[in-house]
Design a protein around this motif. Structure first.
Motif, PDB file in Angstrom:
ATOM      1  N   PRO A 168       0.597  -0.774  -0.318  1.00 35.07           N
ATOM      2  CA  PRO A 168       0.324  -0.321   0.330  1.00 35.07           C
ATOM      3  C   PRO A 168       0.985   0.808  -0.356  1.00 35.07           C
ATOM      4  CG  PRO A 168      -0.093  -0.871   2.578  1.00 35.07           C
ATOM      5  CD  PRO A 168       0.834  -1.686   1.642  1.00 35.07           C
ATOM      6  N   VAL A 169      -0.019   2.440  -0.442  1.00 37.86           N
ATOM      7  CA  VAL A 169       0.950   4.429  -0.374  1.00 37.86           C
ATOM      8  C   VAL A 169      -0.328   4.219   0.245  1.00 37.86           C
ATOM      9  CG1 VAL A 169       1.173   4.993  -2.302  1.00 37.86           C
ATOM     10  CG2 VAL A 169       2.154   3.083  -2.471  1.00 37.86           C
ATOM     11  N   LYS A 170       0.587   5.852   1.269  1.00 40.34           N
ATOM     12  CA  LYS A 170      -0.359   6.422   1.588  1.00 40.34           C
ATOM     13  C   LYS A 170       0.227   7.678   1.658  1.00 40.34           C
ATOM     14  CE  LYS A 170      -1.371   4.520   6.030  1.00 40.34           C
ATOM     15  NZ  LYS A 170      -1.557   4.398   7.281  1.00 40.34           N
ATOM     16  N   TRP A 171      -0.173   9.033   1.233  1.00 41.38           N
ATOM     17  CA  TRP A 171       0.210  10.260   0.593  1.00 41.38           C
ATOM     18  C   TRP A 171       0.074  11.442   1.918  1.00 41.38           C
ATOM     19  CZ3 TRP A 171       1.854  11.995  -3.809  1.00 41.38           C
ATOM     20  CH2 TRP A 171       1.552  11.433  -5.139  1.00 41.38           C
ATOM     21  N   ILE A 172       1.921  11.311   2.683  1.00 42.24           N
ATOM     22  CA  ILE A 172       1.430  11.787   3.389  1.00 42.24           C
ATOM     23  C   ILE A 172       2.406  13.415   2.894  1.00 42.24           C
ATOM     24  CG2 ILE A 172       2.920  12.035   6.134  1.00 42.24           C
ATOM     25  CD1 ILE A 172       2.551   8.952   5.744  1.00 42.24           C
ATOM     26  N   ASP A 173       2.199  14.569   3.381  1.00 45.02           N
ATOM     27  CA  ASP A 173       2.235  16.085   3.356  1.00 45.02           C
ATOM     28  C   ASP A 173       2.449  16.464   1.823  1.00 45.02           C
ATOM     29  OD1 ASP A 173       1.820  16.655   6.180  1.00 45.02           O
ATOM     30  OD2 ASP A 173       4.212  16.474   6.397  1.00 45.02           O
ATOM     31  N   GLY A 174       2.098  15.548   1.264  1.00 48.80           N
ATOM     32  CA  GLY A 174       2.195  15.909  -0.052  1.00 48.80           C
ATOM     33  C   GLY A 174       3.042  14.302  -1.216  1.00 48.80           C
ATOM     34  N   TRP A 175       3.222  13.676  -0.130  1.00 49.70           N
ATOM     35  CA  TRP A 175       4.458  12.899  -0.861  1.00 49.70           C
ATOM     36  C   TRP A 175       3.762  11.964  -0.720  1.00 49.70           C
ATOM     37  CZ3 TRP A 175       8.624  14.143  -3.747  1.00 49.70           C
ATOM     38  CH2 TRP A 175       8.957  15.940  -3.244  1.00 49.70           C
ATOM     39  N   PRO A 176       3.783  10.651  -1.896  1.00 49.14           N
ATOM     40  CA  PRO A 176       3.481   8.674  -1.217  1.00 49.14           C
ATOM     41  C   PRO A 176       4.424   8.721  -0.338  1.00 49.14           C
ATOM     42  CG  PRO A 176       4.801   9.518  -3.724  1.00 49.14           C
ATOM     43  CD  PRO A 176       4.477  10.568  -2.723  1.00 49.14           C
TER      44      PRO A 176
END
Length: 541
Positions: free
Chosen positions: A307-315
């Motif tokens: 899985p991928v999460k976008w955190i503060d505009g970054w993957p």
């Protein structure tokens, strides 16, 4: 004699559950994955090097169950792999979709460079190649179709002015693509020089992909080389042409910092691609390895999913763990169906040759003459003995299946009456032309041969005169066991405990993994003999 039990066995057992992802999602030699989504369908391609058909195309409805539906290069007139080394050929393909067309871009190393093929149907047939000589030695290309209608090729290339500052100094570059002619236009743009921080002398920035999200262009690349130090890094820009700024928390995926002695390690993670689901979830496919000891692995670089999460505009890939997991909760796309031939999890299958050959069979380079015959009425597969050998850069009488598990076995039944002393046929486990083990039948004996750069070395032999024989290769991590049987029930060891590290990438080199093969050769002399195989059974643990 043939097996004491006949009839068709269930082809599939123990398919993976749809409630979870089981890694690797493509077990065995399936490196350099690239993925695209079209509506609710997912398509994926991998490097195939000198194996044919080239650039397999896989389809899934849920990212869990995959099935090969075709190959981008399935005709010799498209690309001729003659003289290509086993770890040369097709490097790092990338698949894209735009305006009703499926595009695959790839590098044919040593023989033509970069090219594009396309098709209206994901399974093909694909066009003749559109060659891109202007990329001039670049590798790992991918296509990016901008929302404004423009298209680009982004790729790995050498250092600026071909003056590297250090070993492994590479760059990421981009050219605009004319979508009508499929030729590059305009000037070459330099997007990344060296890597995230050139002062640290990063090596082998490669495998670039560009994505659009929330007003930014994201450029994701592999860095560190495809071995133990492999990683994935990310940059972004407000313009497709750059400048691209690296994420301060790079790398967004790596396993190189973890304890090498941890149990059941997954290593070399990198060369990733991202896909957004209809639900808004993001996932990544990437290559990684499952070593059995140190850096030794025989199953090659495999395709994993996380899985991928976008955190503060970054993957961030695999955001909730340090270690890549063997199992994740299923994505929102999870289905209850299973693939017809599972490519991950624990599975067994039995091929009795009463059906047409499935596309997971591989050949070494293009098949240019009809040296094999599948008789679905008789349930047999016949291989013509020919002078060609694996040591030469041609197309020997060799049919291959990937070794997908660290522990498992392959068994086959073969009938073979040699005409001449040097003729042999049987079952092998292959890494490259100088590294394989071959259990085979000759006129009067069974033998186990070890292929080295100096030629064959006989490890074991046993007198044997019956026409038919069951042959088995059993993988046990860092060892292989070789055995035979006349009745298919009682197996006798020809030799156990054979060193598997000899076939590991760490020892043998190259970029491929091990494959089991049915092989028949007359070793340089004309022959009319055939080896006839009755079944192939693969069991995994």
């Amino acid at each position: 004699m043939k097996p004491t039990t006949t009839g068709e066995e269930p082809p599939i057992t123990d398919a993976p559950r749809a409630t979870s992802v089981q890694n690797p999602i493509l077990a065995g030699f399936n490196p350099d994955p690239s993925i695209c989504r079209v509506s609710d369908d997912y398509y994926l391609v991998n490097s195939s090097f000198a194996y044919f058909p080239g650039i397999p195309i896989l389809h899934s409805k849920d990212l869990i169950h995959w099935e090969q539906i075709g190959a981008a290069i399935d005709r010799t007139e498209q690309v001729d792999l003659s003289e290509q080394g086993i770890s040369r050929g097709f490097f790092a393909p990338a698949i894209s979709y735009d305006d009703g067309w499926f595009y695959i871009i790839c590098t044919l190393i040593d023989n033509g460079g970069n090219f594009i093929v396309r098709s209206r149907q994901p399974e093909g047939p694909y066009s003749e190649p559109y060659w891109l000589p202007e990329l001039n030695g670049g590798i790992d290309p991918s296509l990016f179709f901008d929302k404004n209608g423009k298209a680009y090729v982004v790729y790995n290339h050498g250092a600026p002015d071909r003056k590297p500052l250090y070993s492994g100094h590479r760059t990421i570059r981009m050219r605009e693509l004319n979508k009508e002619t499929l030729q590059v236009v305009g000037e070459e743009l330099l997007l990344v020089n060296g890597g995230v921080d050139i002062s640290q002398e990063p090596v082998w920035i490669e495998a670039p992909h560009i994505y659009q999200k929330d007003g930014y262009y994201y450029l994701m690349c592999a860095e560190g080389g495809t071995g133990y130090n492999h990683s994935e890094v990310i940059f972004r820009s407000e313009k497709v042409s750059g400048p691209y700024v690296p994420h301060t928390e790079n790398p967004i995926l790596t396993q190189r910092h973890l304890d090498r002695n941890r149990p059941h390690p997954i290593t070399t993670a990198g060369h990733a691609d991202l896909v957004e689901l209809p639900s808004g979830e993001w996932w990544a496919v990437f290559l990684a390895c499952r070593p059995y000891r140190g850096d030794h692995f025989n199953t090659g670089r495999e395709t994993f999913l996380a899985p991928v999460k976008w955190i503060d505009g970054w993957p961030v890939i695999n955001p909730d763990f340090e270690e890549v997991q063997y199992e994740y909760p299923a994505p929102a796309t999870a289905q209850t169906s299973t693939a017809s031939v599972p490519l991950n999890g624990q599975f067994n299958y039995h091929i009795d040759f009463t059906q047409p050959l499935d596309p997971r069979w591989l050949f070494l380079r293009n098949v240019k003459e009809a040296w094999y015959q599948s008789d679905t009425d008789a349930g047999t597969l016949s291989l013509q003995l020919r002078p060609e050998t694996i040591a030469e850069r041609g197309n020997p009488s060799l049919m291959l299946r990937r070794q997908t598990h660290l522990n498992g076995q392959i068994t086959t039944y073969m009938e073979f009456t040699p005409e001449q002393e040097q003729e042999m046929a049987g079952l092998l486990i292959l890494q490259n032309q100088d590294h394989y083990y071959f259990i085979n039948k000759t006129a009067d004996k069974l033998q186990l041969l070890k292929q080295t750069e100096a030629g064959y070395e006989t490890l074991a032999e046993q007198s044997y005169t019956p026409v038919g024989v069951h042959l088995r290769i059993e993988a046990r991590g860092d060892q292989y066991n070789f055995s035979y049987s006349e009745n298919g029930v009682d197996f006798t060891s020809l030799l156990d405990g054979v060193d598997a590290t000899y076939l590991s990438t760490e020892t043998a080199g190259g970029f491929v993994g091990c494959l089991y093969g049915l092989y028949a050769t007359s070793n340089g002399e004309p022959s009319k003999a055939q080896a006839v195989f009755d079944y192939v059974e693969i069991k995994n643990e």
